[in-house]
Motif scaffolding. Structure first.
Motif, PDB file in Angstrom:
ATOM      1  N   UNK A 177       0.831  -1.205   0.000  1.00 62.02           N
ATOM      2  CA  UNK A 177       0.000   0.000   0.000  1.00 62.02           C
ATOM      3  C   UNK A 177       0.864   1.253   0.000  1.00 62.02           C
ATOM      4  N   UNK A 178       1.904   1.263   0.834  1.00 60.26           N
ATOM      5  CA  UNK A 178       2.810   2.414   0.869  1.00 60.26           C
ATOM      6  C   UNK A 178       3.537   2.574  -0.460  1.00 60.26           C
ATOM      7  N   UNK A 179       3.987   1.457  -1.035  1.00 63.69           N
ATOM      8  CA  UNK A 179       4.710   1.523  -2.310  1.00 63.69           C
ATOM      9  C   UNK A 179       3.809   2.049  -3.423  1.00 63.69           C
ATOM     10  N   UNK A 180       2.532   1.674  -3.409  1.00 61.10           N
ATOM     11  CA  UNK A 180       1.599   2.162  -4.425  1.00 61.10           C
ATOM     12  C   UNK A 180       1.404   3.667  -4.323  1.00 61.10           C
ATOM     13  N   UNK A 207       1.598  12.818  -3.251  1.00 54.11           N
ATOM     14  CA  UNK A 207       2.159  11.542  -2.782  1.00 54.11           C
ATOM     15  C   UNK A 207       2.771  11.715  -1.387  1.00 54.11           C
ATOM     16  N   UNK A 208       3.509  12.788  -1.205  1.00 51.58           N
ATOM     17  CA  UNK A 208       4.112  13.024   0.111  1.00 51.58           C
ATOM     18  C   UNK A 208       3.032  13.217   1.174  1.00 51.58           C
ATOM     19  N   UNK A 209       1.958  13.885   0.820  1.00 54.42           N
ATOM     20  CA  UNK A 209       0.866  14.086   1.780  1.00 54.42           C
ATOM     21  C   UNK A 209       0.231  12.754   2.157  1.00 54.42           C
ATOM     22  N   UNK A 210       0.045  11.898   1.183  1.00 55.43           N
ATOM     23  CA  UNK A 210      -0.547  10.591   1.463  1.00 55.43           C
ATOM     24  C   UNK A 210       0.403   9.723   2.284  1.00 55.43           C
ATOM     25  N   UNK A 211       1.700   9.834   2.017  1.00 51.36           N
ATOM     26  CA  UNK A 211       2.659   9.094   2.843  1.00 51.36           C
ATOM     27  C   UNK A 211       2.658   9.614   4.273  1.00 51.36           C
ATOM     28  N   UNK A 239      -6.030   6.689  11.938  1.00 52.90           N
ATOM     29  CA  UNK A 239      -6.919   7.629  11.246  1.00 52.90           C
ATOM     30  C   UNK A 239      -7.103   7.294   9.772  1.00 52.90           C
ATOM     31  N   UNK A 240      -6.211   6.482   9.202  1.00 55.53           N
ATOM     32  CA  UNK A 240      -6.308   6.054   7.808  1.00 55.53           C
ATOM     33  C   UNK A 240      -6.157   4.535   7.753  1.00 55.53           C
ATOM     34  N   UNK A 241      -6.773   3.924   6.757  1.00 57.00           N
ATOM     35  CA  UNK A 241      -6.692   2.472   6.579  1.00 57.00           C
ATOM     36  C   UNK A 241      -6.871   1.747   7.928  1.00 57.00           C
ATOM     37  N   UNK A 284      11.548  -0.856  11.099  1.00 53.80           N
ATOM     38  CA  UNK A 284      11.621  -1.262   9.695  1.00 53.80           C
ATOM     39  C   UNK A 284      10.506  -0.670   8.833  1.00 53.80           C
ATOM     40  N   UNK A 285       9.307  -0.505   9.412  1.00 46.19           N
ATOM     41  CA  UNK A 285       8.209   0.081   8.650  1.00 46.19           C
ATOM     42  C   UNK A 285       8.478   1.557   8.356  1.00 46.19           C
ATOM     43  N   UNK A 286       9.012   2.265   9.322  1.00 48.38           N
ATOM     44  CA  UNK A 286       9.356   3.668   9.094  1.00 48.38           C
ATOM     45  C   UNK A 286      10.483   3.790   8.072  1.00 48.38           C
ATOM     46  N   UNK A 287      11.421   2.842   8.103  1.00 50.24           N
ATOM     47  CA  UNK A 287      12.482   2.847   7.090  1.00 50.24           C
ATOM     48  C   UNK A 287      11.903   2.661   5.697  1.00 50.24           C
ATOM     49  N   UNK A 288      10.944   1.747   5.577  1.00 49.77           N
ATOM     50  CA  UNK A 288      10.319   1.511   4.280  1.00 49.77           C
ATOM     51  C   UNK A 288       9.566   2.749   3.797  1.00 49.77           C
ATOM     52  N   UNK A 289       8.922   3.454   4.715  1.00 51.31           N
ATOM     53  CA  UNK A 289       8.248   4.701   4.342  1.00 51.31           C
ATOM     54  C   UNK A 289       9.249   5.741   3.853  1.00 51.31           C
ATOM     55  N   UNK A 290      10.408   5.784   4.498  1.00 51.60           N
ATOM     56  CA  UNK A 290      11.445   6.710   4.055  1.00 51.60           C
ATOM     57  C   UNK A 290      11.875   6.376   2.625  1.00 51.60           C
ATOM     58  N   UNK A 291      12.001   5.089   2.322  1.00 53.75           N
ATOM     59  CA  UNK A 291      12.376   4.684   0.968  1.00 53.75           C
ATOM     60  C   UNK A 291      11.292   5.073  -0.035  1.00 53.75           C
TER      61      UNK A 291
END
Length: 288
Positions: A33-36, A48-52, A69-71, A91-98
């Motif tokens: 979902x984050x990658x999409x 995109x940045x706002x949605x991230x 608040x989302x999903x 690790x999830x925050x790292x993936x969001x950074x990527x």
């Protein structure tokens, strides 16, 4: 190992322990979902940045044990997995950074910059898997980083042409300059001597990185360890295919055929039964 090619994330396979398929599936949904958000749709970079940012708020909610608040359904499932397996959220925050980096970065100045991207986009996957099986020791995490980084780089080398069409280049610009390869040559799909020298350099680095992490597969018991052996040898076989194609990754996307998969299977079984990795890259991949 079945892997989503965009995220290098293992999804349900026959070798993945049955007990892990549900939590891995949930984690995959979160990552996908984050990658999409970063890659799909017609949103602007600002959108995109706002949605991230909204997605990050969902992770924050999991960390604070409150409704997202989302999903809400997705993050509710993730919260259950995090609690059950005591997963770290880093690790999830790292993936969001990527994902955020995917929006803004199209080139990488040098290998260090590219490896830093892999550290956030690929390595968290290995960390999460090790935490799921209770094997997140410093040694295992380091070897998992090597396997995940190498796997992502292999994917980049296989997809140079496709990435170029999307104005992305995952070859260090410093290496292009060192070997005299220009972006104009990549645009033309020119696999000349300079390109072959560049790719031989990159393949050598990836091979040594993958072999360095290979001992992890022998420390992880059961089917997951066996699957890791297969992942190592699958990656090594892809590198062989790149070499045998004269490093021409422009002509067509290189794939493993039936014979290649038989070679991978045989090497995987030998590695698993002998409990030996080998001390050099060539000793593990053989000449088949």
């Amino acid at each position: 190992m079945e892997v989503d090619q965009s995220e290098n994330f293992p999804v349900a396979s026959v070798l993945l322990p049955k007990a892990l398929r549900a939590p891995v599936g949930i984690i995959y949904q979160v990552v996908r979902t984050a990658a999409d958000i970063a890659d799909e749709g017609d949103w602007s970079a600002a959108e995109r940045h706002a949605r991230l940012a909204d997605f990050r708020a969902g992770l924050d909610a999991v960390a604070e044990r409150r409704a997202a608040p989302v999903h809400p359904l997705l993050f509710g499932k993730l919260a259950g997995v995090v609690a059950q397996y005591k997963l770290p959220l880093a690790p999830f925050y790292d993936l969001l950074r990527a994902c955020a980096q995917d929006i803004d970065s199209r080139r990488y100045a040098d290998r260090a910059a590219l490896l830093d991207y892999c550290r956030h986009s690929a390595n968290p996957v290995g960390h999460l898997m090790l935490h799921l099986v209770g094997a997140a020791t410093p040694e295992n995490l380091a070897d998992a980083d090597a396997i995940c980084t190498a796997s992502q780089l292999i994917s980049f080398w296989l997809e140079v042409a496709d990435d170029w069409k999307n104005d992305r280049l995952y070859l260090p610009l410093a290496d292009l300059k060192r070997f005299g390869v220009t972006e104009a040559q990549i645009a033309q799909g020119l696999a000349d001597d300079a390109w072959r020298a560049l790719m031989a350099h990159e393949v050598s680095f990836v091979r040594s990185t993958l072999v360095r992490g290979a001992p992890l597969a022998l420390r992880i018991p059961g089917r997951l360890g066996f699957e890791l052996c297969g992942a190592v040898h699958g990656g090594l076989r892809f590198l062989e295919r790149i070499e045998r194609a004269g490093y021409n990754v422009f002509r067509e996307r290189l794939e493993l055929n039936t014979f290649d998969w038989c070679v991978v299977a045989a090497r995987t079984v030998v590695m698993w039964l002998s409990r030996r990795v080998g001390v050099a890259a060539r000793s593990i991949e053989g000449n088949a």
